[in-house]
Write an enzyme that holds these catalytic residues in place. Structure first.
Site, PDB file in Angstrom:
ATOM      1  CE1 TYR A 146     -54.049 -11.894 -44.135  1.00  0.00           C
ATOM      2  CE2 TYR A 146     -52.872 -10.006 -43.245  1.00  0.00           C
ATOM      3  CZ  TYR A 146     -52.953 -11.360 -43.467  1.00  0.00           C
ATOM      4  OH  TYR A 146     -51.943 -12.196 -43.035  1.00  0.00           O
ATOM      5  CG  ASP A 147     -55.791  -4.989 -41.644  1.00  0.00           C
ATOM      6  OD1 ASP A 147     -55.205  -5.759 -42.422  1.00  0.00           O
ATOM      7  OD2 ASP A 147     -55.474  -3.795 -41.505  1.00  0.00           O
TER       8      ASP A 147
END
Ligand code: UDP
Length: 312
Positions: A146-147
């Site tokens: 996600y990051d």
């Protein structure tokens, strides 16, 4: 006013943004592949002439007929359990999906607002987090999907801005809560509220000393609207600076629900940020925005919604 495409339009934030854009006189096309979103979130808009819903995965080529003035790119799994279960889709929507959205914006002459996240700061070594902080992200950890997808999305957005002259905006969204959050999305608020309402143990991960700062959804949407209508291409944090430990947050929810639940501690997820609090100096200065809804009021509104959906 303008025609807006909202990717992730059937999600928690996408559905509230659909409401806001319609309220402000825009036409809305909601797009969602429904892996984590739900048409229930936009069922109340189905009969509106100014609203259309298209089921589509934006990681593949996006075809929208007619003009577009704005694109709000909100498609992505966004809760930690969702993106741990959907790691490849999360990477694809942040990268390929963002590329498709920017290509569409270029073709239509539309302005794009990217939903980025406080996760770009990772487990932060600077506190609170200003936009100038570059972050402390583990690229190969479970949250990296996600990051790093969101960090790539920010880079791609700035590249389209600089190289192609596409009008772009980037909002870094901090923890947000409110009605329509998925009951089982695994985030702290839905987990605690459902557990408290059922008088089941409330699961605090780790010792509960990690902090978060929770923003009510209406405040967040107002900040996003102001950013969209501003001329600021650089990232802007939108969130509520009122910081609270997760242990205290769990006790607050239990108290509000008048529940007999007890707190049980579970293992802390890998790379769980120890602290998180937005520095909103830029949002205040550029957008004349700050959050207005107190936690107690926002939680009461959210509790009504959860009670309704759980039939309690
Ligand atoms: N958390 C918790 N119990 C839960 C769900 C989450 O203690 O049942 C903790 C989680 O470990 C994190 C914080 O609450 O420290 C916020 O988690 P959430 O999933 O809401 O979002 P995050 O801020 O980590 O993206």
């Amino acid at each position: 006013m303008g025609r807006v495409l909202i990717t992730g339009g059937a999600g928690f934030l996408g559905s509230h943004l659909s409401d806001l854009m319609l309220e402000r006189g825009h036409q809305v096309v909601g797009m969602d592949n429904l892996v984590t979103g739900s048409t229930e979130n936009v069922a109340h808009l189905a009969d509106r002439e100014e609203y259309a819903f298209v089921k589509h995965d934006v990681s593949t080529y996006i075809d929208v007929e007619g003009p577009l003035d704005y694109i709000l790119h909100f498609a992505s799994p966004a809760s930690p359990i969702d993106y741990l279960q959907l790691p490849i889709q999360t990477l694809k929507v942040g990268s390929l999906g963002t590329h498709n959205v920017l290509g569409l914006a270029k073709a239509k002459g539309a302005r794009v607002l990217l939903a980025s996240t406080s996760e770009v700061y990772g487990d932060p070594l600077v506190h609170p987090q200003p936009e100038s902080y570059w972050g402390n992200v583990n690229p190969v950890g479970p949250r990296g999907v996600y990051d790093e997808a969101k960090r790539f999305a920010e880079a791609m957005t700035m590249a389209y801005n600089r190289y192609h002259g596409v009008e772009t905006r980037i909002v870094r969204i901090f923890n947000t809560y409110g009605p329509r959050m998925r009951l089982d999305d695994g985030r702290a608020l839905p987990a605690f509220m459902c557990q408290a309402l059922r008088n089941e143990p409330v699961t605090v991960f780790g010792d509960g000393s990690q902090t978060r700062s929770f923003c009510f959804v209406s405040d967040l949407c107002e900040g996003i609207y102001r950013l969209l209508m501003s001329d600021e291409p650089n990232p802007v944090n939108i969130g509520n600076p009122a910081e609270i430990s997760i242990g205290e947050f769990a006790s607050t929810v239990i108290g509000l629900v008048s529940s007999t639940s007890e707190i049980v501690n579970k293992e802390l997820p890998v790379d769980d940020p120890k602290v998180r609090q937005p520095d909103i100096t830029r949002a205040r200065a550029i957008l004349d925005w700050e959050p207005r809804v107190l936690l107690a009021d926002g939680l009461a509104t959210t509790l009504d919604d959860f009670r309704g959906r759980l039939g309690l």
